[in-house]
Motif scaffolding. Structure first.
Motif, PDB file in Angstrom:
ATOM      1  N   TYR A   1       0.831  -1.199   0.000  1.00 49.83           N
ATOM      2  CA  TYR A   1       0.000   0.000   0.000  1.00 49.83           C
ATOM      3  C   TYR A   1       0.870   1.255   0.000  1.00 49.83           C
ATOM      4  CZ  TYR A   1      -3.818  -3.104   1.412  1.00 49.83           C
ATOM      5  OH  TYR A   1      -4.754  -4.107   1.474  1.00 49.83           O
ATOM      6  N   GLU A   2       0.418   2.238  -0.710  1.00 46.71           N
ATOM      7  CA  GLU A   2       1.026   3.565  -0.638  1.00 46.71           C
ATOM      8  C   GLU A   2       0.302   4.347   0.452  1.00 46.71           C
ATOM      9  OE1 GLU A   2       1.918   7.528  -3.372  1.00 46.71           O
ATOM     10  OE2 GLU A   2       0.998   5.744  -4.283  1.00 46.71           O
ATOM     11  N   ILE A   3       1.060   4.860   1.405  1.00 44.95           N
ATOM     12  CA  ILE A   3       0.492   5.525   2.577  1.00 44.95           C
ATOM     13  C   ILE A   3       1.042   6.943   2.625  1.00 44.95           C
ATOM     14  CG2 ILE A   3       0.214   5.419   5.090  1.00 44.95           C
ATOM     15  CD1 ILE A   3       1.098   2.392   4.786  1.00 44.95           C
ATOM     16  N   ARG A   4       0.146   7.937   2.615  1.00 47.58           N
ATOM     17  CA  ARG A   4       0.594   9.323   2.687  1.00 47.58           C
ATOM     18  C   ARG A   4      -0.418  10.137   3.470  1.00 47.58           C
ATOM     19  NH1 ARG A   4      -1.905   6.694  -1.691  1.00 47.58           N
ATOM     20  NH2 ARG A   4      -2.700   8.131  -3.278  1.00 47.58           N
ATOM     21  N   PRO A   5      -0.018  11.330   3.923  1.00 46.84           N
ATOM     22  CA  PRO A   5      -0.944  12.178   4.688  1.00 46.84           C
ATOM     23  C   PRO A   5      -2.154  12.571   3.837  1.00 46.84           C
ATOM     24  CG  PRO A   5       1.315  12.951   4.924  1.00 46.84           C
ATOM     25  CD  PRO A   5       1.325  11.934   3.824  1.00 46.84           C
TER      26      PRO A   5
ATOM     27  N   TYR B   1      -7.028  16.637   0.730  1.00 42.25           N
ATOM     28  CA  TYR B   1      -8.407  16.522   0.266  1.00 42.25           C
ATOM     29  C   TYR B   1      -8.520  16.641  -1.242  1.00 42.25           C
ATOM     30  CZ  TYR B   1      -9.341  16.927   5.225  1.00 42.25           C
ATOM     31  OH  TYR B   1      -9.347  16.713   6.576  1.00 42.25           O
ATOM     32  N   ASP B   2      -7.679  17.447  -1.864  1.00 40.44           N
ATOM     33  CA  ASP B   2      -7.751  17.562  -3.321  1.00 40.44           C
ATOM     34  C   ASP B   2      -7.352  16.250  -3.988  1.00 40.44           C
ATOM     35  OD1 ASP B   2      -5.091  17.806  -2.485  1.00 40.44           O
ATOM     36  OD2 ASP B   2      -4.561  19.246  -4.058  1.00 40.44           O
ATOM     37  N   GLU B   3      -6.387  15.539  -3.422  1.00 37.10           N
ATOM     38  CA  GLU B   3      -5.962  14.252  -3.982  1.00 37.10           C
ATOM     39  C   GLU B   3      -7.067  13.207  -3.826  1.00 37.10           C
ATOM     40  OE1 GLU B   3      -2.360  10.954  -3.515  1.00 37.10           O
ATOM     41  OE2 GLU B   3      -2.651  12.489  -1.964  1.00 37.10           O
ATOM     42  N   ILE B   4      -7.704  13.166  -2.659  1.00 32.86           N
ATOM     43  CA  ILE B   4      -8.792  12.208  -2.444  1.00 32.86           C
ATOM     44  C   ILE B   4      -9.963  12.536  -3.364  1.00 32.86           C
ATOM     45  CG2 ILE B   4     -10.398  11.251  -0.743  1.00 32.86           C
ATOM     46  CD1 ILE B   4      -8.329  12.071   1.420  1.00 32.86           C
ATOM     47  N   ALA B   5     -10.267  13.812  -3.537  1.00 32.23           N
ATOM     48  CA  ALA B   5     -11.361  14.224  -4.423  1.00 32.23           C
ATOM     49  C   ALA B   5     -11.105  13.751  -5.851  1.00 32.23           C
ATOM     50  CB  ALA B   5     -11.534  15.735  -4.374  1.00 32.23           C
ATOM     51  N   ARG B   6      -9.871  13.887  -6.341  1.00 29.48           N
ATOM     52  CA  ARG B   6      -9.548  13.418  -7.694  1.00 29.48           C
ATOM     53  C   ARG B   6      -9.711  11.898  -7.788  1.00 29.48           C
ATOM     54  NH1 ARG B   6      -5.357  17.176  -7.229  1.00 29.48           N
ATOM     55  NH2 ARG B   6      -3.881  15.514  -6.719  1.00 29.48           N
ATOM     56  N   TYR B   7      -9.296  11.212  -6.745  1.00 33.32           N
ATOM     57  CA  TYR B   7      -9.379   9.746  -6.722  1.00 33.32           C
ATOM     58  C   TYR B   7     -10.840   9.294  -6.799  1.00 33.32           C
ATOM     59  CZ  TYR B   7      -7.609   5.087  -5.387  1.00 33.32           C
ATOM     60  OH  TYR B   7      -7.258   3.756  -5.361  1.00 33.32           O
TER      61      TYR B   7
ATOM     62  N   VAL C   1      -7.836   6.530   6.911  1.00 35.27           N
ATOM     63  CA  VAL C   1      -7.863   6.141   8.323  1.00 35.27           C
ATOM     64  C   VAL C   1      -7.256   7.281   9.113  1.00 35.27           C
ATOM     65  CG1 VAL C   1      -7.067   4.508  10.051  1.00 35.27           C
ATOM     66  CG2 VAL C   1      -7.749   3.687   7.797  1.00 35.27           C
ATOM     67  N   ASN C   2      -8.109   7.995   9.819  1.00 34.21           N
ATOM     68  CA  ASN C   2      -7.703   9.199  10.540  1.00 34.21           C
ATOM     69  C   ASN C   2      -6.951  10.129   9.602  1.00 34.21           C
ATOM     70  OD1 ASN C   2      -9.036   8.625  12.981  1.00 34.21           O
ATOM     71  ND2 ASN C   2      -7.406   7.190  13.552  1.00 34.21           N
ATOM     72  N   ASP C   3      -5.656  10.328   9.745  1.00 39.60           N
ATOM     73  CA  ASP C   3      -4.965  11.330   8.926  1.00 39.60           C
ATOM     74  C   ASP C   3      -4.154  10.730   7.791  1.00 39.60           C
ATOM     75  OD1 ASP C   3      -5.929  13.468  10.481  1.00 39.60           O
ATOM     76  OD2 ASP C   3      -4.372  13.123  11.985  1.00 39.60           O
ATOM     77  N   ALA C   4      -4.408   9.459   7.462  1.00 33.29           N
ATOM     78  CA  ALA C   4      -3.653   8.800   6.394  1.00 33.29           C
ATOM     79  C   ALA C   4      -4.572   8.420   5.236  1.00 33.29           C
ATOM     80  CB  ALA C   4      -2.954   7.557   6.934  1.00 33.29           C
TER      81      ALA C   4
END
Length: 522
Positions: free
Chosen positions: A344-348, A351-357, A513-516
C-alpha cells in the motif's frame, strides 16, 4: 457534580455516560463489527469502563423485559408506563462504592431521548410521539418535564409496518417469533417504486387486517393470511411494492388524523422510536403544518435508549433535562495493525488528492475520529464514491451485499444543499427525504426522484466538509455517495484489521484512516 452511567439491555443494546449535562459517550453494542441489533456486550462495558476515570454517582438502567416480547415479565422499571410509577430510585453499590440506582421504563427512554437532545427551550410544553415496534402513542410534556400520555393511536405500528414485507416474502416463515428488524428499511425503499394511485380493495383488506390485530405480531399471523393475494408473492413484484406504499400511507394517516383533530395547541413535536427512522414519515410531519417545529434525534430507535434513560435520571435528580451532545460520540477508531507499505502507498490526507481519486471512479472506506451515534453513517464510518452514475449505485450495493433496489444516500455541504435537493433544509442526521433537482446525481437518486440527504455543517465535521469542498471545486458538485462502512449484518467497522479484510474481500479502492490516505500499489 454528577456522573451517570446508563445501560440499555435487549436488542440495540448500548451504554452511555453523561456528566454534568454533557454526553461523554454512547457505545452501541453492535458497532465494531458485532452482529446488528446486539444486546449489551461485555466488550462495550469494558470499553466504557476504560473511558471513565472515576466511578459513577448514578447507575441508570433502561427498563426492559425478562423475555422476548414486550408483554413479558418486566426487568427493572419494565417496558410500558410514563407516570411516577414508571420510575424507580434506590440505594446501591457499584464496584464497592455507594451509588443511586435509577430505572425508568423503555417507553420513557424514547420520550426523554428526543426531549433532552432537542435544542428547543425546555421552559415550554411539547407534544411527543413514540412509534416503534410495540408503542404507537402521543404524549404531552409540560414546561417542567412532566409527561402525560394522551392516546395510543395504533399498537405495534413498527411491527405491523414490517409485516407487509414478511407477508410477501417467501423466505419469512410462519414459525418466526418476531418480524425481522431489517425489513422496515427494505420496505421503505420498495415503497418508492409504487405508482401514486388509490388503494385497491385487495390492498385495503390486507391493510385493515394487519392494522386491526390486537395481539403481538409474530410469524403465526402469516398462517392466517394464506388466502391473501399478497401471500409469498415476492417483495420485488409490482403488486407488493404498491402494497408497501399503501400500508405506509395508512399507518401515517392514522397518526396524522389524531394529531390534526387533537394536537391543536401549536406546540413543537418531538419524535422518537424506530419509526423515527422512516424518512418519508418524518418529511410529512415536518411539512404537515400542525407543528411550528419538529425534532427527531439521530438515534430515535433503541440505540438511543441508554441516552434517554441518562437524561431521565439527570432530570429526576437535578430537575434539568438539558444535554450537551455531539453526534460523533462513539468509540475512537482502533488502529490495531498497520498497512503493509510494500502493498500500500500511505501518505498524509490531502483533500484535493482524495477528491480526484473519487472523481476518477474509485470507492474508498473512510474512518476518522469517533463513530456516529445511531444507525446511520454520518461521515465518520462511511464508504464514499462519486455520485454520478447508476453503475456506482450497483457497485456499492454489491460491495455492501445488498439488494439492487436499495438506494444510496448522498452527503452534501449544508450551504449547497438547496442547489440540488428540494427545499435545502438542513438534515445533519439523514432523517428526511428530499426531492433531487439535478439529473446529474444518478447514483444517489431513488426511482421516485428522492434522496435521503445528509447535510454537513463544516463546524460539526470539518474533515468531511473539507473533502466535499474539494470535490465541489473539482466537479461542480459538493456531493458524494455515502453508505455505512460495515459488513452485511454487522455494525460499523471500527478497527484497521477488519477494514483491511473487508476492503480486500469486497474490492474497496482505498482508505482514509484518521490522517492517512492509503491506496493499493499497482
Amino acid at each position: 457534580m454528577m456522573l451517570i452511567l446508563s445501560l440499555k439491555e435487549g436488542h440495540d443494546g448500548a451504554i452511555a455516560a453523561v456528566e454534568d449535562g454533557k454526553l461523554l459517550f454512547s457505545l452501541e453494542a453492535e458497532k465494531d463489527s458485532f452482529v446488528r441489533y446486539s444486546g449489551l456486550t461485555a466488550e462495550a462495558f469494558a470499553v466504557a469502563s476504560d473511558r471513565l476515570d472515576k466511578q459513577p454517582d448514578v447507575v441508570a438502567m433502561s427498563g426492559w423485559i425478562k423475555g422476548t416480547q414486550a408483554t413479558d415479565q418486566p426487568s427493572r422499571a419494565g417496558y410500558y408506563g410514563v407516570g411516577e410509577s414508571a420510575i424507580s430510585d434506590e440505594a446501591g453499590r457499584f464496584f464497592g462504592k455507594s451509588v443511586r440506582v435509577f430505572s425508568s421504563t423503555h417507553e420513557r427512554s424514547h420520550i426523554m431521548t428526543s426531549y433532552g437532545m432537542s435544542a428547543f427551550r425546555r421552559d415550554q410544553p411539547f407534544y411527543s410521539l413514540v412509534w416503534e415496534g410495540n408503542i404507537g402513542s402521543f404524549y404531552r410534556i409540560d414546561e417542567h418535564g412532566k409527561v402525560t400520555h394522551l392516546q395510543e393511536v395504533l399498537n405495534y405500528p413498527g411491527n405491523k409496518y414490517s409485516y407487509g414485507f414478511a407477508l410477501a416474502d417467501p423466505k419469512y416463515s410462519p414459525h418466526e417469533e418476531f418480524v425481522r428488524f431489517q425489513d422496515a428499511g427494505k420496505q421503505m425503499a420498495l415503497a418508492g417504486f409504487a405508482e401514486n394511485r388509490p388503494t385497491t380493495r385487495a390492498e385495503r383488506e390486507v391493510i385493515d387486517f394487519i392494522l386491526g390485530q390486537r395481539e403481538v405480531i409474530t410469524g403465526r399471523l402469516k398462517d392466517r393470511m394464506t388466502d391473501s393475494p399478497f401471500h409469498d408473492i415476492g417483495v420485488e413484484t409490482d403488486a407488493y411494492k404498491s402494497l408497501a406504499a399503501r400500508l405506509s400511507d395508512a399507518i401515517f394517516d392514522r397518526f396524522h388524523a389524531y394529531a390534526r383533530e387533537n394536537l391543536t395547541e401549536g406546540l413543537p413535536l418531538l419524535i422518537s422510536g424506530g419509526c423515527g427512522l422512516n424518512c418519508e414519515w418524518n418529511r410529512r410531519w415536518r411539512e404537515c403544518g400542525l407543528f411550528p417545529a419538529v425534532f427527531v434525534p439521530p438515534c430515535p430507535n433503541d440505540s438511543g435508549s441508554a441516552i434517554g434513560t441518562a437524561i431521565d435520571a439527570q432530570h429526576f435528580y437535578t430537575g434539568s433535562a438539558d444535554l450537551d451532545w455531539d453526534v460523533y460520540a462513539g468509540g475512537e477508531f482502533v488502529e490495531d495493525t498497520a498497512f503493509d507499505p510494500q502493498r500500500y502507498e500511505i501518505r498524509p490526507v490531502r483533500y484535493d488528492e482524495i477528491a480526484r481519486y473519487l472523481r476518477d471512479g474509485n470507492i474508498i472506506g473512510w474512518a476518522r475520529g469517533r463513530w456516529e451515534i445511531g444507525p446511520r453513517a454520518l461521515g465518520n464510518r462511511s464508504i464514499l464514491a462519486a455520485p454520478f452514475t447508476v453503475e456506482t449505485t450497483a457497485r456499492l450495493n454489491k460491495i455492501k451485499q445488498r439488494e439492487g433496489y436499495r438506494p444510496i444516500a448522498p452527503i452534501c455541504l449544508e450551504q449547497d444543499a438547496g442547489r440540488w435537493f428540494g427545499g435545502g433544509v438542513p438534515d445533519p442526521y439523514m432523517l428526511y427525504f428530499s426531492q433531487v433537482d439535478s439529473g446529474e446525481l444518478r447514483a444517489v437518486t431513488h426511482v421516485d426522484g428522492t434522496a435521503r440527504t445528509q447535510t454537513v455543517d463544516p463546524k460539526a465535521n470539518p474533515e468531511m466538509a473539507a473533502l466535499l469542498t474539494s470535490f465541489g471545486e473539482l466537479t461542480g458538485f459538493s456531493v458524494l455517495c455515502n453508505t455505512s462502512l460495515n459488513y452485511s449484518g454487522r455494525g460499523f467497522i471500527n478497527r484497521t484489521s477488519d477494514l483491511m479484510t473487508y476492503g480486500e474481500l469486497h474490492g474497496l479502492d482505498g482508505y482514509v484512516v484518521n490522517d492517512a490516505f492509503i491506496t493499493p500499489r499497482r
